[in-house]
Design an enzyme around this catalytic site. Structure first.
Site, PDB file in Angstrom:
ATOM      1  NE  ARG A  26      -3.609  -0.078   2.477  1.00  0.00           N
ATOM      2  CZ  ARG A  26      -4.800  -0.170   1.922  1.00  0.00           C
ATOM      3  NH1 ARG A  26      -5.179  -1.309   1.407  1.00  0.00           N
ATOM      4  NH2 ARG A  26      -5.605   0.858   1.875  1.00  0.00           N
ATOM      5  CD1 TRP A  72       2.736   5.038  -2.807  1.00  0.00           C
ATOM      6  CD2 TRP A  72       1.395   6.822  -2.928  1.00  0.00           C
ATOM      7  NE1 TRP A  72       2.721   5.474  -4.106  1.00  0.00           N
ATOM      8  CE2 TRP A  72       1.908   6.562  -4.211  1.00  0.00           C
ATOM      9  CE3 TRP A  72       0.522   7.903  -2.775  1.00  0.00           C
ATOM     10  CZ2 TRP A  72       1.583   7.331  -5.332  1.00  0.00           C
ATOM     11  CZ3 TRP A  72       0.193   8.665  -3.874  1.00  0.00           C
ATOM     12  CH2 TRP A  72       0.729   8.375  -5.146  1.00  0.00           C
ATOM     13  CG  ASN A  98      -5.361   4.330   4.028  1.00  0.00           C
ATOM     14  OD1 ASN A  98      -6.132   3.409   3.802  1.00  0.00           O
ATOM     15  ND2 ASN A  98      -4.852   5.052   3.060  1.00  0.00           N
ATOM     16  N   GLY A  99      -5.707   7.766   4.046  1.00  0.00           N
ATOM     17  CA  GLY A  99      -6.770   8.512   3.371  1.00  0.00           C
ATOM     18  C   GLY A  99      -6.344   9.951   3.162  1.00  0.00           C
ATOM     19  CD  GLU A 458      -1.390  -4.105 -18.379  1.00  0.00           C
ATOM     20  OE1 GLU A 458      -1.919  -2.978 -18.353  1.00  0.00           O
ATOM     21  OE2 GLU A 458      -0.909  -4.642 -17.364  1.00  0.00           O
ATOM     22  CE  LYS A 462       1.688  -4.048 -15.807  1.00  0.00           C
ATOM     23  NZ  LYS A 462       0.782  -3.970 -14.764  1.00  0.00           N
ATOM     24  CD  GLU A 465       2.371  -0.443 -13.611  1.00  0.00           C
ATOM     25  OE1 GLU A 465       1.389  -0.198 -12.911  1.00  0.00           O
ATOM     26  OE2 GLU A 465       2.554  -1.560 -14.130  1.00  0.00           O
ATOM     27  CG  HIS A 481      -2.746  10.361 -38.475  1.00  0.00           C
ATOM     28  ND1 HIS A 481      -3.027  11.058 -39.629  1.00  0.00           N
ATOM     29  CD2 HIS A 481      -3.212   9.107 -38.671  1.00  0.00           C
ATOM     30  CE1 HIS A 481      -3.669  10.255 -40.479  1.00  0.00           C
ATOM     31  NE2 HIS A 481      -3.791   9.069 -39.927  1.00  0.00           N
ATOM     32  CE  LYS A 581      -1.061  -6.092  -6.265  1.00  0.00           C
ATOM     33  NZ  LYS A 581      -0.893  -5.727  -7.674  1.00  0.00           N
TER      34      LYS A 581
HETATM   35  C1  G6P Z   1      -2.439   0.898  -9.175  1.00  0.00           C
HETATM   36  C2  G6P Z   1      -1.651  -0.396  -9.218  1.00  0.00           C
HETATM   37  C3  G6P Z   1      -1.907  -1.101 -10.535  1.00  0.00           C
HETATM   38  C4  G6P Z   1      -3.393  -1.350 -10.704  1.00  0.00           C
HETATM   39  C5  G6P Z   1      -4.231  -0.071 -10.524  1.00  0.00           C
HETATM   40  C6  G6P Z   1      -5.698  -0.404 -10.357  1.00  0.00           C
HETATM   41  O1  G6P Z   1      -2.003   1.751 -10.169  1.00  0.00           O
HETATM   42  O2  G6P Z   1      -0.295  -0.130  -9.059  1.00  0.00           O
HETATM   43  O3  G6P Z   1      -1.214  -2.322 -10.566  1.00  0.00           O
HETATM   44  O4  G6P Z   1      -3.644  -1.851 -11.973  1.00  0.00           O
HETATM   45  O5  G6P Z   1      -3.833   0.608  -9.333  1.00  0.00           O
HETATM   46  O6  G6P Z   1      -5.865  -1.144  -9.176  1.00  0.00           O
HETATM   47  P1  G6P Z   1      -7.040  -2.139  -8.927  1.00  0.00           P
HETATM   48  O7  G6P Z   1      -6.779  -2.712  -7.574  1.00  0.00           O
HETATM   49  O8  G6P Z   1      -8.301  -1.321  -8.959  1.00  0.00           O
HETATM   50  O9  G6P Z   1      -7.026  -3.163  -9.997  1.00  0.00           O
END
Ligand code: G6P
Length: 586
Positions: A26, A72, A98-99, A458, A462, A465, A481, A581
């Site tokens: 988290r 975070w 958290n929030g 995707e 990846k 990231e 374009h 995550k």
């Molecule tokens: C964050 C994570 C990603 C994930 C996204 C959506 O960016 O790092 O890996 O795809 O959130 O998260 P979720 O839990 O809603 O799939």
């Protein structure tokens, strides 16, 4: 983002550290803990991963009560001052949060005017500064009357033997074991300590001690909570023979396929699938963030191929601004690994007033999203620990495939069994060699058409990231374009071309790149002759399979490409910078 944990019982420090390690997905900018010992607070904080905090507290051995946090950063830099726990001005109360407290600036101003000193820049510190002396249920009630936004808060004071808590929009769970009590952002922290847990709902607050749990609702009434079983999902996992969770999880994709084949033949799931009366709907929305959004794009194709219904995929954070038509004839499919992504939950809450049928495709069946949707379809991927999603994406796409096929009366089991039989994870050596070509590049482009364009999106996500290389994906046909302007000598362009129907067109787009000096890489399930291959610096053959499943067969190879590129750059792919995550803030 951010994870909180509270523990009452023996070996409090060890239990807090263990909890933080499980919650690190988290956020891992910094972490901290406070333990009440002899009516004093023992406090430790560290910048960086939980490992750093663990080292600092290695000689501490206390029993009792403590709270801890892994951060975070949202408000305020990554400094020790901004690291949780935060303390009241009289230093009697400690909190972890958290929030996001949305009205923190207004509250902070008022508190500063009344003489309160703030040592940091976080919104969370405001919560601590609103409190003093000792904690009571009434004080918590008054506190949540003042703060606005999202919060899961755990609080302790020098004069209490309980952990107090409050929750709105950020996940919070509590549990009681034989000789301990816990509170955490994720029930995975309760494994091996208890077998049941309670989900705290929005607006609820209360306290937990070794003697019991007290929970109050928004109206201040004490309520009885129903316990939930801590099931196999939470089973502790480790890296086993792998050096990182990410590669382990990519390799678990086939298990996800096996799990789904089994689970989606079970009566309760079949009943839920039948609960979607597809003829009733005029339009379908697929909604998610990040990787889950890309799974939505794949699902959009599955559904459009089979039904004459408008299907739209939306980024959850943009959903509000689309002015989409929403009514009882709208089916909304929310896709999320965690089921806790704030934007996805907000979008889902928004749809409620239009009486849409809301379906959740989630990995975590106990999550907020799952609890608030009409029908829940599990991804059956097991815990995903690496921050960048891999096997969960695989599972999300598969569930969408199953859903579309089932609703169209197809024998999806037969198709998935044959997919399983021939499934191929790609040749790791070949993928590593390609990674060698990419590690020193500053820009990488991915192109494709149709399904392959979604795979490009995707794969590109990846790569950026976890390798921090600038990466951009474009539809092959759109290159001319504008994007071609960025292609010059040595810029790698990864061409994903699995579709026979448009293979030649995609090749032509690739050659446009080559004539401008770009270095071509081909990723394709189509057999090519030497003449074509000679145009490419590198070629990876993808195992052929039915066209709907090619995005899945291809993405595992490209997930590995991102993984090996990160490894070769000396980066930790499990914990990429500036990413969490579970993104629990909008
Ligand atoms: C964050 C994570 C990603 C994930 C996204 C959506 O960016 O790092 O890996 O795809 O959130 O998260 P979720 O839990 O809603 O799939």
């Amino acid at each position: 983002m951010c994870g909180i944990i509270g523990f009452i019982g023996k070996n409090v420090k060890e239990n807090l550290v263990q909890g933080l390690e499980k919650l690190e997905y988290r956020g891992y900018d910094s972490s901290g803990m406070v333990i009440l010992h002899n009516h004093n607070f023992f406090v430790e904080k560290a910048i960086g991963s939980v490992e750093k905090l663990k080292e600092k507290v290695k000689d501490i051995e206390f029993d009792g009560i403590g709270i801890a946090h892994t951060r975070w950063a949202t408000h305020g830099k990554i400094t020790i001052e901004n690291c949780h726990p935060h303390f009241s001005s009289d230093n009697n109360i400690a909190i972890v949060h958290n929030g996001i407290i949305e009205n923190f600036e207004e509250l902070k101003l008022k508190l500063e005017k009344s003489g309160k000193y703030f040592y940091g820049q976080t919104d969370s510190e405001v919560i601590a500064k609103l409190l003093s002396k000792r904690l009571t249920i009434n004080k918590i009630k008054r506190l949540i009357g003042k703060i606005e936004g999202s919060y899961a808060i755990a609080l302790i004071s020098k004069n209490n033997n309980e952990i107090y808590f409050a929750k709105n929009k950020s996940p919070l769970y509590v549990a009681q074991g034989i000789d301990c009590s816990l509170i955490a952002s994720d029930p995975c922290c309760f494994v091996s300590k208890c077998d049941k847990f309670y989900t705290i709902e929005d607006g609820e607050y209360g306290k937990i001690s070794l003697n019991g749990l007290e929970v109050y609702n928004r109206n201040g009434e004490m309520i009885e909570k129903q316990a939930q079983q801590l099931n196999f999902f939470f089973k502790d996992t480790n890296k086993e023979k792998y050096s990182h969770y990410m590669i382990k999880e990519i390799n678990e994709s086939k298990n996800v396929l096996v799990n789904l084949i089994k689970r989606y033949q079970e009566k309760d799931i079949i009943k839920k699938l039948k609960g979607i009366n597809i003829k009733k709907f005029n339009r379908i929305y697929l909604i998610g963030c990040g990787t889950a959004y890309h799974a939505g794009l794949v699902g959009e194709k599955y559904l459009k191929e089979r039904f004459k219904i408008d299907v739209f995929t939306r980024k959850a954070s943009e959903f509000f601004y689309q002015n989409d038509v929403l009514d009882e004839k709208s089916l909304c499919i929310f896709i999320s690994q965690s089921g806790e992504t704030a934007d996805t939950i907000s979008a889902m809450e928004e749809t409620k007033k239009y009486k849409t049928l809301n379906v959740a495709i989630v990995n975590t069946e106990y999550s907020t999203l799952a609890s608030k949707c009409d029908l829940v379809f599990p991804i059956c991927a097991g815990q995903e620990k690496a921050v960048a999603s891999t096997k969960a994406y695989f599972g999300q796409c598969l569930v969408l495939y199953i859903m579309a096929s089932f609703l169209n009366g197809e024998n999806f089991i037969e198709h998935l069994m044959s997919f399983k039989k021939d499934f191929d994870f790609g040749n790791d050596n070949k993928i590593m060699q390609l990674a060698d070509l990419l590690i020193n590049k500053n820009y990488i482009f991915f192109i494709g058409r149709g399904f392959d364009y979604i795979t490009a999106l995707e794969a590109s996500l990846k790569l950026k990231e976890i390798t921090y290389i600038f990466s951009y994906s474009e539809c092959s046909g759109e290159l001319k374009h504008g994007t071609l302007a960025l292609i010059n000598q040595g810029i790698p362009v990864i061409v994903i071309a699995n579709d026979e129907k448009c293979f030649n067109k995609t090749l032509n787009n690739a050659y446009e790149v080559k004539s401008r000096g770009g270095e071509l890489v081909l990723i394709s399930s189509i057999d090519i002759d030497n003449e074509i291959e000679n145009n490419f610096e590198y070629y990876i053959k993808i195992k052929d399979c039915e066209s709907d499943l090619k995005p899945l067969q291809t993405i595992v190879v490209l997930q590995k490409l991102a993984y090996y590129t990160a490894i070769k750059k000396g980066l930790n792919p499990d914990k990429p910078r500036n990413l969490a995550k579970s993104v629990t803030v909008e």
